[in-house]
Enzyme design. Structure first.
Site, mmCIF file in Angstrom:
data_model
loop_
_atom_site.group_PDB
_atom_site.id
_atom_site.type_symbol
_atom_site.label_atom_id
_atom_site.label_comp_id
_atom_site.label_asym_id
_atom_site.label_seq_id
_atom_site.Cartn_x
_atom_site.Cartn_y
_atom_site.Cartn_z
ATOM 1 N N ARG A 63 -43.348 -1.453 -18.471
ATOM 2 C CA ARG A 63 -42.827 -1.773 -17.211
ATOM 3 C C ARG A 63 -42.647 -0.797 -16.191
ATOM 4 O O ARG A 63 -42.823 -1.026 -15.086
ATOM 5 C CB ARG A 63 -41.481 -2.355 -17.485
ATOM 6 C CG ARG A 63 -41.453 -3.776 -17.924
ATOM 7 C CD ARG A 63 -40.170 -4.390 -18.609
ATOM 8 N NE ARG A 63 -39.894 -4.221 -19.994
ATOM 9 C CZ ARG A 63 -38.802 -4.169 -20.483
ATOM 10 N NH1 ARG A 63 -37.647 -4.071 -19.515
ATOM 11 N NH2 ARG A 63 -38.464 -3.808 -21.876
ATOM 12 N N GLU A 100 -32.565 0.986 -26.921
ATOM 13 C CA GLU A 100 -31.366 0.112 -27.201
ATOM 14 C C GLU A 100 -31.590 -0.809 -28.522
ATOM 15 O O GLU A 100 -30.815 -1.123 -29.357
ATOM 16 C CB GLU A 100 -31.050 -0.588 -26.230
ATOM 17 C CG GLU A 100 -29.826 -1.395 -26.340
ATOM 18 C CD GLU A 100 -29.519 -2.729 -25.028
ATOM 19 O OE1 GLU A 100 -30.452 -2.616 -24.210
ATOM 20 O OE2 GLU A 100 -28.574 -3.135 -25.209
HETATM 21 O O1 PRP Z 1 -32.965 3.488 -22.213
HETATM 22 P P1 PRP Z 1 -33.342 2.943 -23.356
HETATM 23 O O2 PRP Z 1 -32.375 2.376 -24.366
HETATM 24 O O3 PRP Z 1 -34.286 3.983 -24.071
HETATM 25 O O4 PRP Z 1 -34.218 1.580 -22.990
HETATM 26 C C1 PRP Z 1 -35.080 1.607 -21.790
HETATM 27 C C2 PRP Z 1 -36.323 1.265 -22.368
HETATM 28 O O5 PRP Z 1 -36.685 0.118 -22.785
HETATM 29 C C3 PRP Z 1 -37.437 -0.678 -22.146
HETATM 30 O O6 PRP Z 1 -38.851 -0.655 -22.510
HETATM 31 P P2 PRP Z 1 -39.551 -0.903 -23.762
HETATM 32 O O7 PRP Z 1 -39.654 0.093 -24.896
HETATM 33 O O8 PRP Z 1 -38.687 -2.301 -24.350
HETATM 34 O O9 PRP Z 1 -41.010 -1.092 -23.476
HETATM 35 P P3 PRP Z 1 -41.884 -2.409 -22.493
HETATM 36 O O10 PRP Z 1 -41.604 -1.533 -21.151
HETATM 37 O O11 PRP Z 1 -43.062 -2.017 -23.090
HETATM 38 O O12 PRP Z 1 -41.313 -3.682 -22.963
HETATM 39 C C4 PRP Z 1 -37.259 -0.127 -20.562
HETATM 40 O O13 PRP Z 1 -38.773 -0.623 -19.750
HETATM 41 C C5 PRP Z 1 -37.115 1.262 -20.838
HETATM 42 O O14 PRP Z 1 -38.341 1.838 -20.882
HETATM 43 N N1 ADE Z 2 -31.244 -4.651 -22.071
HETATM 44 C C1 ADE Z 2 -32.286 -4.466 -21.628
HETATM 45 N N2 ADE Z 2 -33.003 -5.108 -20.828
HETATM 46 C C2 ADE Z 2 -34.334 -4.853 -20.218
HETATM 47 N N3 ADE Z 2 -34.968 -3.470 -20.901
HETATM 48 C C3 ADE Z 2 -34.300 -2.874 -21.719
HETATM 49 N N4 ADE Z 2 -34.327 -1.765 -22.353
HETATM 50 C C4 ADE Z 2 -33.549 -1.552 -23.112
HETATM 51 N N5 ADE Z 2 -32.423 -2.260 -23.030
HETATM 52 C C5 ADE Z 2 -33.041 -3.203 -22.293
#
Ligand code: PRP
Ligand code: ADE
Length: 179
Positions: A63, A100
């Protein structure tokens, strides 16, 4: 809250128990589908890039790519992808981390950053801060300076800001929205 803040917040959808029970997922796809909201978001993040004196924008897969790439173009800066492990073909630096809802490893092309660079990291959500912390560590290991971290939304109750403080070492963390 500002009008832009209200607009952005109104376009983020809460999805309960995704991708696992207990997580309230912040879905930005309605915001991306709204050109006024997506433009306002891009402009706000590009303003941060200018104000922090960034020379490059790093986006965090996936994202962070969607948000970071238009921000780089709007700010007149180069875009550097930080990818999940195994996706970049060249020589990489890698960093493992917990987020998370799981754990992962990210990589950057080592040759994409140099000691001359000041890097703004862009992502959609700051949750535990694990992903952002790993990206800051990667940028420093590549020899570049961290100009700051800019996110659309900070989930304040997960404590990511406090966790990131040592890694950021005074560089700003800017969240357009905090919940
Ligand atoms: O602060 P954190 O606990 O590390 O979480 C935040 C991260 O989690 C999500 O990405 P995700 O790894 O789900 O990947 P995506 O963008 O491919 O969905 C979001 O876009 C952040 O990069
Ligand atoms: N609650 C949440 N929603 C969207 N992106 C996330 N990445 C980690 N936690 C998330």
């Amino acid at each position: 809250m500002t009008d832009i803040g209200e607009l952005l917040l109104s376009r983020i959808r809460d999805v309960a128990d995704y991708p696992e029970p207990g997580v309230m997922f912040k879905d930005i796809t309605p915001l991306l589908a709204d050109p006024a909201a997506f433009t306002a978001l891009t402009d706000a993040l590009a303003e941060i890039a200018g104000r922090t004196g960034a020379t490059k924008v790093v986006g965090l897969e996936a994202r962070g790519f969607i948000l970071g790439a238009p921000v780089a173009v709007r700010a007149g800066l180069g875009f550097i992808p930080v990818r999940k492990a195994g996706k970049l073909p060249g020589a990489t630096l890698a960093q493992a981390y917990d987020l998370e809802y799981g754990s992962a490893e990210i990589e950057v092309h080592a040759e994409d950053l140099s000691a001359d660079d000041r890097v703004l990291v862009v992502d959609d959500v700051l949750a535990t801060g694990g992903t952002a912390e790993a990206s800051v560590q990667l940028i420093r290991r590549a020899g570049a300076e961290v100009a700051g971290l800019a996110v659309l939304m900070e989930l304040g109750f997960l404590g990511g800001r406090a966790r990131l403080e040592p890694a950021l070492a005074g560089a700003p963390l800017e969240a357009l929205l905090t919940v």
